[in-house]
Design a protein around this motif. Structure first.
Motif: not given
Ligand code: GTP
Ligand code: MG
Length: 371
Positions: A160-171
């Motif tokens: 999500a462009a308004d939230d950015g890279v988050m823990p589950q993105t990295v996962e």
């Protein structure tokens, strides 16, 4: 190390466990009925009790079920299989829905499209199909990988462009990398006033995902699932990536596939969503998946229609299993019911004994011994 519990050994010989324990005692070892002994010791005991031992290795039973290694007959192009992953609420389901509804084959106006956990979308440009798997989550993906199931050709990483890279993105990035699957980044929610796509690209770089504008080779597409922006472009990028991967198969052989999900349906009995990967699955085929077997009674497409067969990269609901297999189980078509019973009873045995062995703190597969 191959091993077996004393109880199971006794069962297979139709002997009393206490006699097995007595025999072991003669050799100077004290055991309980739940103890695990190694295959060599078990063979010795069985022979002393007057049984002929035939040790069956997994390779004998599983032989010929899958010939994934021999892909020399894979000469037909197949559709790519895509899994959508990303952080919670970043818009995976919305994106999948948007892609599907933008492309759902007309003619079923007002009709209810059944959710079967996987479906095909046609690219508007080329008419070529793309298979999407709607995994319930990362846990399912991990479970499938742990079982050696390789179903995904491409991962679409939704950020999500308004939230950015988050823990589950990295996962998700780690999953894709570990599986050796190329990533296409979908920067979603681009319609939002606080969307910062460039920040997403920078954050991805910190996790070794280098998009093209940063000199890398990962494709990114700015999309809005809400406004259906750039969905065609995303499909086009998937099709392009698929061309690079040069995905091949052979539809002229007994089917091989993977169970995506399975459940026990009240009215219909065990129902499994299967992704056919090679060959063609047909009504009437005798099938095995994990420790379950059956005869295909009906096949239902992602459009909710009854079909007679399903070819490579086609997701399909399979009715006719005796019990629901597990997600990640490999499906194979076998020549007859006797063969299906041999395979599934062996696997059921193995499952039970693996459980017993792990209870006793031991690992490893077990050999089947018959008297
Ligand atoms: P989980 O399955 O819970 O991990 O979430 P998800 O990634 O499937 O996200 P979902 O599609 O459920 O969307 C989460 C929220 O974001 C919903 O309220 C959507 O309406 C909203 N949303 C999704 N895509 C967009 C978009 O492109 N723009 C805007 N503005 N909102 C979006
Ligand atoms: Mg969702």
């Amino acid at each position: 190390p191959e091993a077996i519990t004393i109880q199971e050994l006794a069962n297979r010989m139709s002997e009393r466990a206490v006699d097995v324990i007595r025999m072991l005692m003669k050799q100077g070892a004290m055991h309980k009925i739940t103890d695990v002994i190694d295959a060599d010791t078990a063979q010795l005991i069985a022979e002393e009790l007057g049984h002929t031992v035939k040790r069956v290795a997994a390779s004998d039973v599983e032989e010929g079920l899958f010939d994934q290694v021999d892909d020399s007959t894979d000469t037909e192009t197949r559709s790519p299989v895509v899994t959508v992953m990303g952080h919670v609420d970043h818009g995976k389901t919305s994106l999948l829905d948007a892609l599907r509804h933008a492309n759902v084959v007309s003619g079923e106006a007002g009709g209810i499209t059944q959710h079967i956990g996987a479906y095909q979308v046609s690219s508007p440009e080329t008419g070529k199909k793309i298979t999407f798997i709607d995994t319930p989550g990362h846990a399912a993906f991990t479970a499938m990988r742990a079982r050696g199931a390789k179903v995904t050709d491409i991962v679409v990483l939704v950020v999500a462009a308004d939230d950015g890279v988050m823990p589950q993105t990295v996962e998700a990035i780690n999953h894709a990398k570990a599986a050796g699957v190329p990533i296409i980044v979908a920067i979603n929610k681009i319609d939002k006033p606080d969307a910062k796509p460039e920040r997403v690209r920078t954050e991805l770089l910190q996790h070794e995902v280098q998009v093209e504008s940063f000199g890398g080779d990962v494709v990114d597409v700015e999309v809005s699932a809400k406004n259906k922006t750039n969905l065609d472009k995303l499909l086009e990028m998937i099709a392009l990536q698929a061309e690079i991967l040069d995905l091949k198969t052979n539809s002229e052989r007994p089917a091989e596939g993977t169970v995506i999900e399975a459940k026990l349906d009240r009215g219909r009995g065990p129902v499994a969503t299967v992704l056919v990967q090679r060959g063609t699955l047909r009504v009437g085929d005798i099938i095995v998946a994990g420790a379950e077997m059956g005869r295909v009674r009906a096949l239902i497409s992602d459009q909710g229609e009854t079909v007679q067969e399903a070819g490579p990269s086609v997701p399909v609901e399979v009715l006719g299993f005796n019990g629901p297999p597990e997600a990640g189980d490999r499906l194979a078509v076998v020549e007859n019911e006797a063969r299906a019973r041999q395979v599934t009873s062996y696997r059921a045995h193995q499952k039970r004994e693996n459980a017993a062995a792990s209870i006793s703190g031991m690992r490893g597969s077990l050999e089947q011994m018959m008297s």
